[in-house]
Design a protein around this motif. Structure first.
Motif, short mmCIF file in Angstrom:
data_model
loop_
_atom_site.label_atom_id
_atom_site.label_comp_id
_atom_site.label_asym_id
_atom_site.label_seq_id
_atom_site.Cartn_x
_atom_site.Cartn_y
_atom_site.Cartn_z
N ILE A 67 0.92 -1.12 0.06
CA ILE A 67 -0.05 0.08 0.04
C ILE A 67 1.00 1.15 0.02
CG2 ILE A 67 -1.54 1.19 1.39
CD1 ILE A 67 -2.51 -1.36 2.60
N GLU B 252 -4.39 8.10 5.80
CA GLU B 252 -4.54 7.64 4.44
C GLU B 252 -4.54 6.17 4.34
OE1 GLU B 252 -1.59 7.99 0.72
OE2 GLU B 252 -1.54 9.37 2.10
N VAL B 253 -3.60 5.54 5.09
CA VAL B 253 -3.31 4.20 4.86
C VAL B 253 -4.47 3.35 5.71
CG1 VAL B 253 -1.77 2.15 5.52
CG2 VAL B 253 -0.98 4.46 4.48
N GLN C 226 -7.23 4.01 6.36
CA GLN C 226 -8.69 4.07 5.68
C GLN C 226 -8.57 3.14 4.60
OE1 GLN C 226 -9.15 8.26 4.25
NE2 GLN C 226 -9.83 8.93 6.32
N GLN C 227 -7.30 2.67 3.95
CA GLN C 227 -7.32 1.68 3.01
C GLN C 227 -7.43 0.23 3.37
OE1 GLN C 227 -4.62 2.50 -0.24
NE2 GLN C 227 -4.22 4.59 0.99
N SER D 34 -10.35 -2.32 3.07
CA SER D 34 -10.61 -2.52 1.80
C SER D 34 -9.75 -3.52 1.17
CB SER D 34 -11.07 -1.67 1.01
OG SER D 34 -10.07 -0.76 1.03
N VAL D 35 -8.44 -3.18 1.43
CA VAL D 35 -7.34 -3.81 0.59
C VAL D 35 -7.42 -5.45 0.91
CG1 VAL D 35 -4.71 -4.18 0.41
CG2 VAL D 35 -5.86 -1.76 0.20
#
Lengths: 237, 401
Positions: free
Chosen positions: B85, B238-239, B241-242, B245-246
């Motif tokens: 990521i 930012e990370v 939040q991802q 989903s990843v």
């Protein structure tokens, strides 16, 4: 020695001006015993307060031992008061939390007199008023007459040139009043100059000079010399 | 000093008010010095260096419920996904999270159990060879783990053979300073110390030895995992939040939960201490205020009661400064008496706190600081009443008040 010329004192409030003294002229010589009499509100106490530098005056000139009192600062007046004047108050004004020795010591401490000299003077003065044996007592353990004698000892301890007495027998019965008066007379004979405010004409007659104050002015004074009375009718003459 | 004697005598003759104030000053000193010491202790603890990049680290839980999922294989996929990521510096599946206030520690010995030997307790972190980089801690001596060192175990059926340790830990276990390269034992499992890392904290800052940390290259294959991620500076949100989903895109039969920054965990862990420090601070302020009001009140009462006396003193030759000094000296006597009593009370109180609440012994400096502070406060509190007393006119002496 004490010279007041045209002294005036005005108390001002928002609505009223009160002239407590006006054009007050008085000269006191060394060794005199003066009685100041007059009705209530006539200005006797105001005169005594100004003479003792407890209050400032509004106009005129006041010299004590050649020093113009009007030019002194508050500290200067406190020093002069401490060195030259002894006070005797109607209500004795002893400090109830201090014993007799400590009460007499108060003015000596403010003068910065050393401990040994203080002790010598306190013991001598308490002996002089007949209370040497009760130095450790507190005022509440004494009668009114004894308390006033302590106050006199306190006034004498500083070896002042003036004794100012504000109705010194006012709170005493006649026997004690006579004893206190005899003590003041003996002190005067030893050389102290005494100004005494009193209501009592009998006591006033025992002074050398009687000044009568009415409405803030000297209206009359009498000289008593060996029982013979001379009266003069001019104020400040 | 001779001026003090009549003031002291006068205080002794009317002693009720003075005694009450002495007691108040004493109690205030005892409480303030102990409270200030506790606050300082907590602040020192709250502001200690963690050795970790708290603001770039976050953790989350990963629970796999899909029965068909190969846990070990999926873990390697997940770690690779996370490390790819953008903004991620490194990531590992880990047994416990530093600074979280929750975790395990154990004793490491010089000899295998059951033999008796010197031992040292430490928190231990278990993860693969990315552990040190994910923590962001530097290696000071020796070497880091390699992939070959990492052991994948199931209910600890296999054990790693090497470990990295902090300087504080190795100095505790090997006081002679020759620990690097030596073998220590976790129970009867030998662990060779292959490197020493820069100082870092374990899960608990409040631990007796929070710097004792051991890193072990071992990963347990279990369905519930904790994952630690370090991001580049400023990219953590930012990370974070991802992440879900990843990971869910790769395998959906699992739950990603409790995504939280390590600094947030630390703040939660520290919140009780911060609350306590703030409450103690409020207590100190209230106590000082009450004592100052007491001193000021008694002085004002005395000025009122002694108006005629003060006028008489002025008539007998006291300057304004003499009156001011009288009240300041009187207050000094009361304050100093209270402080002597209060110092003894403070030490007694510290003793009780030590015995019942495991607090360290009160540092005498705190009594001294509190003493100076309370004395100064007392002087300020009495100054205004004393100034009022000094303004009393000497002519009061001849008035019939």
């Amino acid at each position: 020695m004490l010279n007041m010329t045209n002294i005036s004192k005005v108390y001002r409030s928002e609505m009223v001006q009160t002239h407590a003294l006006r054009d007050f002229n008085l000269q006191v010589n060394e060794g005199e015993f003066i009685a100041v009499t007059g009705p209530s509100g006539s200005g006797k106490t105001t005169f005594l307060n100004i003479a003792g530098m407890l209050e400032t005056y509004t106009g005129g000139t006041y010299e004590l031992d050649g020093i113009n009192v009007g030019k002194l600062t508050d500290n200067g007046r406190a020093e002069l008061r401490n060195q030259k004047i002894g006070f005797i108050f109607q209500g004795f004004n002893l400090i109830p939390d201090l014993n007799l020795y400590e009460n007499v010591e108060v003015p000596l401490r403010y003068r910065g007199i050393k401990t040994a000299e203080r002790k010598r003077r306190i013991e001598r003065c308490l002996e002089q008023v007949g209370l040497g044996a009760r130095a450790k007592h507190v005022p509440a353990q004494l009668s009114g007459g004894q308390q006033q004698r302590v106050a006199i000892a306190r006034a004498l301890a500083g070896e002042p040139r003036f004794l100012l007495a504000d109705e010194p027998t006012g709170n005493l019965d006649s026997l004690m009043a006579r004893q206190v008066m005899e003590l003041l007379e003996s002190i005067n004979k030893d050389g102290a100059t005494i100004i005494m405010v009193t209501h009592d004409p009998e006591l006033a007659r025992r002074a050398q000079r009687n000044i009568q104050v009415v409405d803030g002015q000297i209206c009359d004074f009498k000289l008593y010399q060996g029982g013979a009375e001379q009266q003069r009718a001019t104020a400040g003459a | 000093m001779s001026e003090l004697r009549p003031i002291f005598n006068a205080l002794m003759r009317g002693k009720t008010g003075a005694l009450l104030l002495i007691m108040q000053v004493a109690v205030t000193l005892a409480i303030v010095s102990n409270a200030a010491f506790i606050i300082n202790d907590r602040l020192t603890y709250l502001h200690q260096e963690t050795g970790l990049q708290d603001q770039n680290l976050f953790r989350f839980n990963l629970y796999t419920f899909g029965k068909q999922v190969d846990i070990r294989q999926q873990q390697e996929v997940d770690e690779t996904l996370l490390r790819n990521i953008p903004g991620v510096a490194d990531a590992v599946v880990i047994n416990q999270v530093p600074l979280s206030g929750s975790g395990d520690s154990t004793s490491f010995n010089l000899k295998p159990s059951p033999q008796q030997s010197q031992s040292e307790r430490a928190a231990f972190f278990m993860a693969d060879e990315h552990l040190l980089n994910t923590l962001g801690v530097k290696l000071e001596e020796g070497r880091n783990f390699t992939a070959a060192d990492v052991v994948y175990s199931q209910y600890y059926d296999k054990n790693a053979a090497v470990a990295l340790v902090t300087r504080q830990f190795i100095d505790g276990l090997f006081p002679a300073g020759d620990g690097l390269g030596q073998t220590m034992y976790l129970g009867d499992i030998p662990l060779k110390i292959i490197g020493i890392v820069a100082p870092m904290k374990g899960p608990w800052l409040k631990d007796e030895k929070p710097d004792n940390v051991v890193l072990i290259p071992q990963v347990e294959g279990v369905a519930f995992k904790r994952v630690l991620v370090r991001t580049e500076a400023g990219r953590r949100d930012e990370v974070m939040q991802q992440v879900a989903s990843v990971l869910l895109a790769s395998e959906s039969e699992r739950v990603v939960s409790n995504i939280k920054g390590v600094d947030e965990l630390l703040a939660t862990y520290n919140s009780q201490d911060k609350l306590m420090s703030n409450m103690l601070l409020v207590l100190i302020c209230v106590l000082l205020l009450v004592t100052a009001l007491g001193i000021s009140g008694l002085a004002l009462f005395n000025v009122g009661r002694r108006t005629r006396q003060i006028g008489t003193r002025r008539a007998l030759g006291a300057k304004k400064s003499d009156i001011l000094r009288y009240f300041l000296l009187e207050n000094s006597l009361v304050s100093i008496s209270g402080m002597i009593l209060g110092s003894i009370l403070a030490l007694a109180m510290s003793d009780v706190l030590m015995r019942h609440y495991s607090l360290p012994r009160l540092d005498n400096w705190f009594i001294l600081y509190s003493l100076c502070g309370i004395y100064l406060m007392g002087m300020l509190a009495v100054y205004w009443p004393a100034l009022r007393a000094a303004q009393i006119a000497p002519s009061i002496a001849t008035r019939n008040v």
